[in-house]
Design a protein around this motif. Sequence first.
Motif, PDB file in Angstrom:
ATOM      1  N   ALA A 100       4.622  23.222   2.589  1.00 38.56           N
ATOM      2  CA  ALA A 100       4.686  22.493   1.320  1.00 38.56           C
ATOM      3  C   ALA A 100       4.005  21.123   1.398  1.00 38.56           C
ATOM      4  CB  ALA A 100       6.139  22.314   0.893  1.00 38.56           C
ATOM      5  N   ASP A 101       3.706  20.655   2.608  1.00 36.07           N
ATOM      6  CA  ASP A 101       3.012  19.368   2.767  1.00 36.07           C
ATOM      7  C   ASP A 101       1.501  19.505   2.617  1.00 36.07           C
ATOM      8  OD1 ASP A 101       5.337  18.736   5.407  1.00 36.07           O
ATOM      9  OD2 ASP A 101       5.375  17.858   3.387  1.00 36.07           O
ATOM     10  N   THR A 102       1.030  20.727   2.459  1.00 36.07           N
ATOM     11  CA  THR A 102      -0.399  20.947   2.265  1.00 36.07           C
ATOM     12  C   THR A 102      -0.869  20.234   0.997  1.00 36.07           C
ATOM     13  OG1 THR A 102      -0.405  23.070   3.418  1.00 36.07           O
ATOM     14  CG2 THR A 102      -2.170  22.691   1.810  1.00 36.07           C
ATOM     15  N   ALA A 103      -1.845  19.359   1.150  1.00 40.39           N
ATOM     16  CA  ALA A 103      -2.313  18.547   0.020  1.00 40.39           C
ATOM     17  C   ALA A 103      -3.469  17.682   0.495  1.00 40.39           C
ATOM     18  CB  ALA A 103      -1.191  17.660  -0.506  1.00 40.39           C
ATOM     19  N   VAL A 104      -4.131  17.056  -0.477  1.00 45.17           N
ATOM     20  CA  VAL A 104      -5.061  15.984  -0.163  1.00 45.17           C
ATOM     21  C   VAL A 104      -4.270  14.681  -0.235  1.00 45.17           C
ATOM     22  CG1 VAL A 104      -7.198  14.809  -0.776  1.00 45.17           C
ATOM     23  CG2 VAL A 104      -6.990  17.280  -1.135  1.00 45.17           C
ATOM     24  N   TYR A 105      -4.408  13.880   0.804  1.00 48.89           N
ATOM     25  CA  TYR A 105      -3.651  12.640   0.904  1.00 48.89           C
ATOM     26  C   TYR A 105      -4.575  11.447   0.652  1.00 48.89           C
ATOM     27  CZ  TYR A 105       0.407  15.096   2.707  1.00 48.89           C
ATOM     28  OH  TYR A 105       1.500  15.919   2.832  1.00 48.89           O
ATOM     29  N   TYR A 106      -4.072  10.513  -0.137  1.00 53.71           N
ATOM     30  CA  TYR A 106      -4.827   9.333  -0.516  1.00 53.71           C
ATOM     31  C   TYR A 106      -4.004   8.077  -0.244  1.00 53.71           C
ATOM     32  CZ  TYR A 106      -7.094  12.807  -3.597  1.00 53.71           C
ATOM     33  OH  TYR A 106      -7.719  13.909  -4.107  1.00 53.71           O
ATOM     34  N   CYS A 107      -4.684   6.955  -0.061  1.00 55.26           N
ATOM     35  CA  CYS A 107      -3.980   5.684  -0.006  1.00 55.26           C
ATOM     36  C   CYS A 107      -4.523   4.785  -1.113  1.00 55.26           C
ATOM     37  CB  CYS A 107      -4.112   5.017   1.357  1.00 55.26           C
ATOM     38  SG  CYS A 107      -5.748   4.404   1.745  1.00 55.26           S
ATOM     39  N   LYS A 108      -3.695   3.842  -1.527  1.00 54.32           N
ATOM     40  CA  LYS A 108      -4.065   2.957  -2.639  1.00 54.32           C
ATOM     41  C   LYS A 108      -3.143   1.756  -2.605  1.00 54.32           C
ATOM     42  CE  LYS A 108      -6.778   3.280  -6.480  1.00 54.32           C
ATOM     43  NZ  LYS A 108      -6.850   1.910  -6.949  1.00 54.32           N
ATOM     44  N   PHE A 139       0.829  -1.196   0.000  1.00 54.85           N
ATOM     45  CA  PHE A 139       0.000   0.000   0.000  1.00 54.85           C
ATOM     46  C   PHE A 139       0.861   1.243   0.000  1.00 54.85           C
ATOM     47  CE2 PHE A 139      -4.508  -0.900   0.442  1.00 54.85           C
ATOM     48  CZ  PHE A 139      -4.495  -2.264   0.647  1.00 54.85           C
ATOM     49  N   GLY A 140       0.289   2.292  -0.561  1.00 55.97           N
ATOM     50  CA  GLY A 140       1.026   3.542  -0.598  1.00 55.97           C
ATOM     51  C   GLY A 140       0.163   4.727  -0.224  1.00 55.97           C
ATOM     52  N   TRP A 141       0.833   5.771   0.247  1.00 61.08           N
ATOM     53  CA  TRP A 141       0.205   7.067   0.469  1.00 61.08           C
ATOM     54  C   TRP A 141       0.652   7.997  -0.654  1.00 61.08           C
ATOM     55  CZ3 TRP A 141      -3.579   8.475   3.683  1.00 61.08           C
ATOM     56  CH2 TRP A 141      -3.867   7.653   4.779  1.00 61.08           C
ATOM     57  N   PHE A 142      -0.301   8.746  -1.159  1.00 59.59           N
ATOM     58  CA  PHE A 142      -0.040   9.688  -2.234  1.00 59.59           C
ATOM     59  C   PHE A 142      -0.624  11.035  -1.844  1.00 59.59           C
ATOM     60  CE2 PHE A 142       1.307   6.468  -5.212  1.00 59.59           C
ATOM     61  CZ  PHE A 142       0.729   5.322  -4.690  1.00 59.59           C
ATOM     62  N   ARG A 143      -0.167  12.089  -2.491  1.00 61.73           N
ATOM     63  CA  ARG A 143      -0.742  13.386  -2.187  1.00 61.73           C
ATOM     64  C   ARG A 143      -0.827  14.236  -3.440  1.00 61.73           C
ATOM     65  NH1 ARG A 143       4.057  16.248   1.451  1.00 61.73           N
ATOM     66  NH2 ARG A 143       5.171  17.283  -0.265  1.00 61.73           N
ATOM     67  N   GLN A 144      -1.773  15.143  -3.398  1.00 63.27           N
ATOM     68  CA  GLN A 144      -1.952  16.064  -4.508  1.00 63.27           C
ATOM     69  C   GLN A 144      -2.167  17.453  -3.939  1.00 63.27           C
ATOM     70  OE1 GLN A 144      -5.023  14.954  -7.313  1.00 63.27           O
ATOM     71  NE2 GLN A 144      -4.161  16.279  -8.886  1.00 63.27           N
ATOM     72  N   GLY A 145      -1.169  18.305  -4.128  1.00 60.13           N
ATOM     73  CA  GLY A 145      -1.250  19.668  -3.656  1.00 60.13           C
ATOM     74  C   GLY A 145      -1.974  20.554  -4.660  1.00 60.13           C
ATOM     75  N   PRO A 146      -2.305  21.771  -4.273  1.00 63.48           N
ATOM     76  CA  PRO A 146      -3.003  22.698  -5.177  1.00 63.48           C
ATOM     77  C   PRO A 146      -2.215  22.907  -6.466  1.00 63.48           C
ATOM     78  CG  PRO A 146      -2.918  23.558  -2.932  1.00 63.48           C
ATOM     79  CD  PRO A 146      -2.019  22.355  -2.962  1.00 63.48           C
ATOM     80  N   GLY A 147      -2.848  22.647  -7.586  1.00 58.95           N
ATOM     81  CA  GLY A 147      -2.200  22.846  -8.876  1.00 58.95           C
ATOM     82  C   GLY A 147      -1.103  21.859  -9.201  1.00 58.95           C
ATOM     83  N   GLU A 148      -1.007  20.795  -8.415  1.00 60.25           N
ATOM     84  CA  GLU A 148       0.059  19.820  -8.643  1.00 60.25           C
ATOM     85  C   GLU A 148      -0.508  18.478  -9.094  1.00 60.25           C
ATOM     86  OE1 GLU A 148       3.170  21.386  -5.178  1.00 60.25           O
ATOM     87  OE2 GLU A 148       2.175  19.454  -4.989  1.00 60.25           O
ATOM     88  N   GLU A 149       0.341  17.662  -9.671  1.00 64.83           N
ATOM     89  CA  GLU A 149      -0.046  16.297  -9.988  1.00 64.83           C
ATOM     90  C   GLU A 149       0.068  15.447  -8.724  1.00 64.83           C
ATOM     91  OE1 GLU A 149       1.280  16.059 -14.687  1.00 64.83           O
ATOM     92  OE2 GLU A 149       2.322  14.865 -13.188  1.00 64.83           O
TER      93      GLU A 149
END
Length: 125
Positions: free
Chosen positions: A88-96, A33-43
């Motif tokens: 800079a860690d501001t983002a939506v965090y997801y797991c998958k 499993f992994g954690w991913f993140r997507q910040g404002p305007g970022e991939e």
Amino acid sequence: VQLVESGGGLVQAGGSLRLSCEVSGATVREYAFGWFRQGPGEERKGVSCIRERDNSISYADFVKGRFTISTDQVKNAVYLQMNDLDVADTAVYYCKPVYSAAYCSPNGVVGIGSWGQGTQVTVSS
């Protein structure tokens, strides 16, 4: 597979948060499993991945030494302890689930289930 992320919130720089990912329809034993993140305007990008079977773990350079990933077989969950948070860690965090803990990239996610809603992490200066 269903993934429910939680634990995000608003925190000041230097603070800590612990994210949780509740997994159903699969187990943390059978998949990495992994954690991913997507910040404002970022991939979306990989943050950290783990394979519980052999405790294989990888971290993105930008979180090394600050974040710790872990799993709980009993609760069938994946966690991300985040310390010394930065704006800079501001983002939506997801797991998958991912194919390999060593290849912690959105391109390496297993094609089962969809991305969850994620959990918002906002770090203020």
